[in-house]
Design a protein around this motif. Structure first.
Motif, PDB file in Angstrom:
ATOM      1  N   ASP A 201       0.820  -1.220   0.000  1.00 42.05           N
ATOM      2  CA  ASP A 201       0.000   0.000   0.000  1.00 42.05           C
ATOM      3  C   ASP A 201       0.849   1.263   0.000  1.00 42.05           C
ATOM      4  O   ASP A 201       0.532   2.226  -0.694  1.00 42.05           O
ATOM      5  CB  ASP A 201      -0.944   0.006   1.210  1.00 42.05           C
ATOM      6  N   ILE A 202       1.932   1.265   0.762  1.00 39.71           N
ATOM      7  CA  ILE A 202       2.772   2.469   0.830  1.00 39.71           C
ATOM      8  C   ILE A 202       3.392   2.774  -0.531  1.00 39.71           C
ATOM      9  O   ILE A 202       3.509   3.924  -0.930  1.00 39.71           O
ATOM     10  CB  ILE A 202       3.853   2.348   1.928  1.00 39.71           C
ATOM     11  N   ASP A 203       3.788   1.722  -1.277  1.00 36.26           N
ATOM     12  CA  ASP A 203       4.359   1.927  -2.605  1.00 36.26           C
ATOM     13  C   ASP A 203       3.331   2.549  -3.540  1.00 36.26           C
ATOM     14  O   ASP A 203       3.640   3.455  -4.312  1.00 36.26           O
ATOM     15  CB  ASP A 203       4.833   0.601  -3.205  1.00 36.26           C
ATOM     16  N   SER A 204       2.102   2.059  -3.472  1.00 36.17           N
ATOM     17  CA  SER A 204       1.034   2.584  -4.321  1.00 36.17           C
ATOM     18  C   SER A 204       0.742   4.044  -3.994  1.00 36.17           C
ATOM     19  O   SER A 204       0.513   4.851  -4.894  1.00 36.17           O
ATOM     20  CB  SER A 204      -0.234   1.753  -4.155  1.00 36.17           C
ATOM     21  N   LYS A 205       0.769   4.404  -2.712  1.00 33.89           N
ATOM     22  CA  LYS A 205       0.521   5.795  -2.321  1.00 33.89           C
ATOM     23  C   LYS A 205       1.627   6.719  -2.826  1.00 33.89           C
ATOM     24  O   LYS A 205       1.355   7.819  -3.307  1.00 33.89           O
ATOM     25  CB  LYS A 205       0.396   5.895  -0.799  1.00 33.89           C
ATOM     26  N   VAL A 206       2.856   6.273  -2.717  1.00 36.10           N
ATOM     27  CA  VAL A 206       3.978   7.088  -3.194  1.00 36.10           C
ATOM     28  C   VAL A 206       3.863   7.292  -4.702  1.00 36.10           C
ATOM     29  O   VAL A 206       4.035   8.407  -5.212  1.00 36.10           O
ATOM     30  CB  VAL A 206       5.331   6.439  -2.825  1.00 36.10           C
ATOM     31  N   THR A 207       3.565   6.223  -5.425  1.00 38.92           N
ATOM     32  CA  THR A 207       3.419   6.314  -6.880  1.00 38.92           C
ATOM     33  C   THR A 207       2.278   7.253  -7.253  1.00 38.92           C
ATOM     34  O   THR A 207       2.410   8.079  -8.160  1.00 38.92           O
ATOM     35  CB  THR A 207       3.178   4.912  -7.480  1.00 38.92           C
ATOM     36  N   ALA A 208       1.151   7.145  -6.558  1.00 39.31           N
ATOM     37  CA  ALA A 208      -0.012   7.985  -6.852  1.00 39.31           C
ATOM     38  C   ALA A 208       0.260   9.459  -6.563  1.00 39.31           C
ATOM     39  O   ALA A 208      -0.322  10.344  -7.197  1.00 39.31           O
ATOM     40  CB  ALA A 208      -1.215   7.508  -6.043  1.00 39.31           C
ATOM     41  N   ASN A 209       1.159   9.746  -5.621  1.00 39.73           N
ATOM     42  CA  ASN A 209       1.437  11.133  -5.231  1.00 39.73           C
ATOM     43  C   ASN A 209       2.609  11.756  -5.984  1.00 39.73           C
ATOM     44  O   ASN A 209       3.041  12.854  -5.637  1.00 39.73           O
ATOM     45  CB  ASN A 209       1.708  11.204  -3.721  1.00 39.73           C
ATOM     46  N   ARG A 210       3.108  11.092  -7.012  1.00 38.22           N
ATOM     47  CA  ARG A 210       4.206  11.670  -7.799  1.00 38.22           C
ATOM     48  C   ARG A 210       3.763  12.974  -8.432  1.00 38.22           C
ATOM     49  O   ARG A 210       2.657  13.075  -8.955  1.00 38.22           O
ATOM     50  CB  ARG A 210       4.649  10.709  -8.906  1.00 38.22           C
ATOM     51  N   GLN A 211       4.614  13.967  -8.402  1.00 42.39           N
ATOM     52  CA  GLN A 211       4.305  15.261  -8.999  1.00 42.39           C
ATOM     53  C   GLN A 211       4.323  15.176 -10.529  1.00 42.39           C
ATOM     54  O   GLN A 211       3.487  15.745 -11.198  1.00 42.39           O
ATOM     55  CB  GLN A 211       5.305  16.323  -8.529  1.00 42.39           C
ATOM     56  N   ASN A 212       5.308  14.470 -11.057  1.00 37.58           N
ATOM     57  CA  ASN A 212       5.446  14.329 -12.498  1.00 37.58           C
ATOM     58  C   ASN A 212       5.275  12.865 -12.867  1.00 37.58           C
ATOM     59  O   ASN A 212       5.910  11.991 -12.273  1.00 37.58           O
ATOM     60  CB  ASN A 212       6.832  14.798 -12.970  1.00 37.58           C
ATOM     61  N   ALA A 213       4.430  12.602 -13.829  1.00 40.33           N
ATOM     62  CA  ALA A 213       4.228  11.224 -14.268  1.00 40.33           C
ATOM     63  C   ALA A 213       5.516  10.690 -14.893  1.00 40.33           C
ATOM     64  O   ALA A 213       6.241  11.419 -15.564  1.00 40.33           O
ATOM     65  CB  ALA A 213       3.091  11.161 -15.276  1.00 40.33           C
ATOM     66  N   GLN A 214       5.780   9.421 -14.659  1.00 37.60           N
ATOM     67  CA  GLN A 214       6.982   8.801 -15.209  1.00 37.60           C
ATOM     68  C   GLN A 214       6.736   8.442 -16.676  1.00 37.60           C
ATOM     69  O   GLN A 214       5.665   7.970 -17.042  1.00 37.60           O
ATOM     70  CB  GLN A 214       7.326   7.547 -14.415  1.00 37.60           C
ATOM     71  N   ASP A 215       7.716   8.682 -17.499  1.00 35.33           N
ATOM     72  CA  ASP A 215       7.626   8.338 -18.917  1.00 35.33           C
ATOM     73  C   ASP A 215       7.463   6.830 -19.039  1.00 35.33           C
ATOM     74  O   ASP A 215       8.346   6.073 -18.614  1.00 35.33           O
ATOM     75  CB  ASP A 215       8.897   8.804 -19.635  1.00 35.33           C
ATOM     76  N   PRO A 216       6.354   6.335 -19.610  1.00 40.44           N
ATOM     77  CA  PRO A 216       6.140   4.887 -19.660  1.00 40.44           C
ATOM     78  C   PRO A 216       7.182   4.146 -20.490  1.00 40.44           C
ATOM     79  O   PRO A 216       7.526   3.008 -20.174  1.00 40.44           O
ATOM     80  CB  PRO A 216       4.735   4.750 -20.261  1.00 40.44           C
ATOM     81  N   PHE A 217       7.710   4.778 -21.531  1.00 42.24           N
ATOM     82  CA  PHE A 217       8.727   4.114 -22.339  1.00 42.24           C
ATOM     83  C   PHE A 217      10.025   3.944 -21.551  1.00 42.24           C
ATOM     84  O   PHE A 217      10.716   2.935 -21.675  1.00 42.24           O
ATOM     85  CB  PHE A 217       8.968   4.878 -23.645  1.00 42.24           C
ATOM     86  N   HIS A 218      10.343   4.932 -20.733  1.00 37.36           N
ATOM     87  CA  HIS A 218      11.527   4.814 -19.876  1.00 37.36           C
ATOM     88  C   HIS A 218      11.297   3.746 -18.803  1.00 37.36           C
ATOM     89  O   HIS A 218      12.199   2.968 -18.486  1.00 37.36           O
ATOM     90  CB  HIS A 218      11.860   6.163 -19.240  1.00 37.36           C
ATOM     91  N   LEU A 219      10.101   3.716 -18.246  1.00 41.17           N
ATOM     92  CA  LEU A 219       9.760   2.711 -17.238  1.00 41.17           C
ATOM     93  C   LEU A 219       9.920   1.305 -17.824  1.00 41.17           C
ATOM     94  O   LEU A 219      10.518   0.424 -17.195  1.00 41.17           O
ATOM     95  CB  LEU A 219       8.328   2.923 -16.753  1.00 41.17           C
ATOM     96  N   ILE A 220       9.420   1.096 -19.036  1.00 36.32           N
ATOM     97  CA  ILE A 220       9.562  -0.209 -19.696  1.00 36.32           C
ATOM     98  C   ILE A 220      11.030  -0.499 -19.968  1.00 36.32           C
ATOM     99  O   ILE A 220      11.497  -1.621 -19.771  1.00 36.32           O
ATOM    100  CB  ILE A 220       8.725  -0.246 -20.991  1.00 36.32           C
ATOM    101  N   TYR A 221      11.787   0.499 -20.402  1.00 37.39           N
ATOM    102  CA  TYR A 221      13.213   0.309 -20.668  1.00 37.39           C
ATOM    103  C   TYR A 221      13.954  -0.133 -19.404  1.00 37.39           C
ATOM    104  O   TYR A 221      14.878  -0.942 -19.457  1.00 37.39           O
ATOM    105  CB  TYR A 221      13.827   1.599 -21.224  1.00 37.39           C
ATOM    106  N   MET A 222      13.551   0.381 -18.252  1.00 40.79           N
ATOM    107  CA  MET A 222      14.208   0.035 -16.989  1.00 40.79           C
ATOM    108  C   MET A 222      13.940  -1.409 -16.568  1.00 40.79           C
ATOM    109  O   MET A 222      14.545  -1.897 -15.619  1.00 40.79           O
ATOM    110  CB  MET A 222      13.761   0.989 -15.887  1.00 40.79           C
ATOM    111  N   ALA A 223      13.056  -2.100 -17.267  1.00 44.08           N
ATOM    112  CA  ALA A 223      12.731  -3.484 -16.914  1.00 44.08           C
ATOM    113  C   ALA A 223      13.691  -4.490 -17.538  1.00 44.08           C
ATOM    114  O   ALA A 223      13.442  -5.687 -17.507  1.00 44.08           O
ATOM    115  CB  ALA A 223      11.289  -3.792 -17.324  1.00 44.08           C
ATOM    116  N   TYR A 224      14.827  -4.025 -18.082  1.00 41.42           N
ATOM    117  CA  TYR A 224      15.754  -4.938 -18.753  1.00 41.42           C
ATOM    118  C   TYR A 224      16.242  -6.097 -17.890  1.00 41.42           C
ATOM    119  O   TYR A 224      16.431  -7.203 -18.400  1.00 41.42           O
ATOM    120  CB  TYR A 224      16.951  -4.175 -19.348  1.00 41.42           C
TER     121      TYR A 224
END
Length: 159
Positions: free
Chosen positions: A104-127
Motif C-alpha cells: 500500500d505504501i508503494d502505491s501511495k507514493v506512486t499515486a502522489n508523484r508530482q510528475n508522471a513517469q515516462d512509460p517508455f523509460h519505465l519499460i526500458y528500466m525493466a531490462y
C-alpha cells in the motif's frame, strides 16, 4: 554501494563481480533498499527454517516479472507502442485484483508523484527481468544467484 529497487540487481551484479575481480572501486559493504537478492546456495544450509511462498505468492511474483520482461523485449525488438499496449493491458489485472507486487505504501507514493513517469523509460528500466526470464528458461536460476543474489562472502562484503 547503495542500491534501491530496480538498481539492486545491477548493483548486486557489480558487487558480486567485484568480489572476484577486486579493484580500488570494489565496495566494502552494500546497502539494499526495497528489493533484496536471493541467498547464495552455499549459504542456505545455515538459514533458519522458513515457510515457502504459497502458489499464489509465486504466481504474483512471476506474473509481473514476465510482464516486465515481455514489455521490455517488445520495446527493444519490435515496437515501443506494442510494448506500451502489452504493459498497460498487463498492468490492468494488477489494478483490479490483488496480484501486484507493491505494498500500500508503494502505491501511495506512486499515486502522489508530482510528475508522471515516462512509460517508455519505465519499460526500458525493466531490462533485468528479460535476463531473469532467459536464465529461468535455461534452467539456470540456481547459478544466476552467483551474480544476482546476495554475496557469498558476507564477511568481506556485508549487506
Amino acid at each position: 554501494g547503495i542500491f534501491h529497487d530496480w538498481g539492486v540487481i545491477p548493483g548486486l551484479m557489480w558487487a558480486n563481480r567485484s568480489l572476484r575481480d577486486v579493484t580500488v572501486n570494489s565496495p566494502s559493504k552494500i546497502v539494499l533498499f526495497d528489493v533484496i537478492g536471493d541467498v547464495h546456495p552455499d549459504l542456505r544450509k545455515d538459514l533458519p527454517k522458513f515457510e515457502k511462498p504459497s502458489l499464489f505468492d509465486t504466481f504474483v511474483t512471476w506474473y509481473y516479472r514476465v510482464l516486465f520482461a515481455s514489455a521490455f523485449a517488445l520495446q527493444k525488438y519490435v515496437s515501443k507502442y506494442l510494448a506500451l499496449a502489452c504493459f498497460v493491458f498487463g498492468m490492468l489485472p494488477m489494478q483490479i485484483f490483488p496480484i501486484g507486487p507493491l505494498l500500500d505504501i508503494d502505491s501511495k507514493v506512486t499515486a502522489n508523484r508530482q510528475n508522471a513517469q515516462d512509460p517508455f523509460h519505465l519499460i526500458y528500466m525493466a531490462y533485468p527481468y528479460l535476463d531473469l526470464i532467459k536464465i529461468a528458461f535455461k534452467g539456470g536460476l540456481g547459478t544466476a544467484v552467483e551474480d544476482y543474489g546476495l554475496p557469498k562472502d558476507l564477511k568481506n562484503l556485508p549487506v
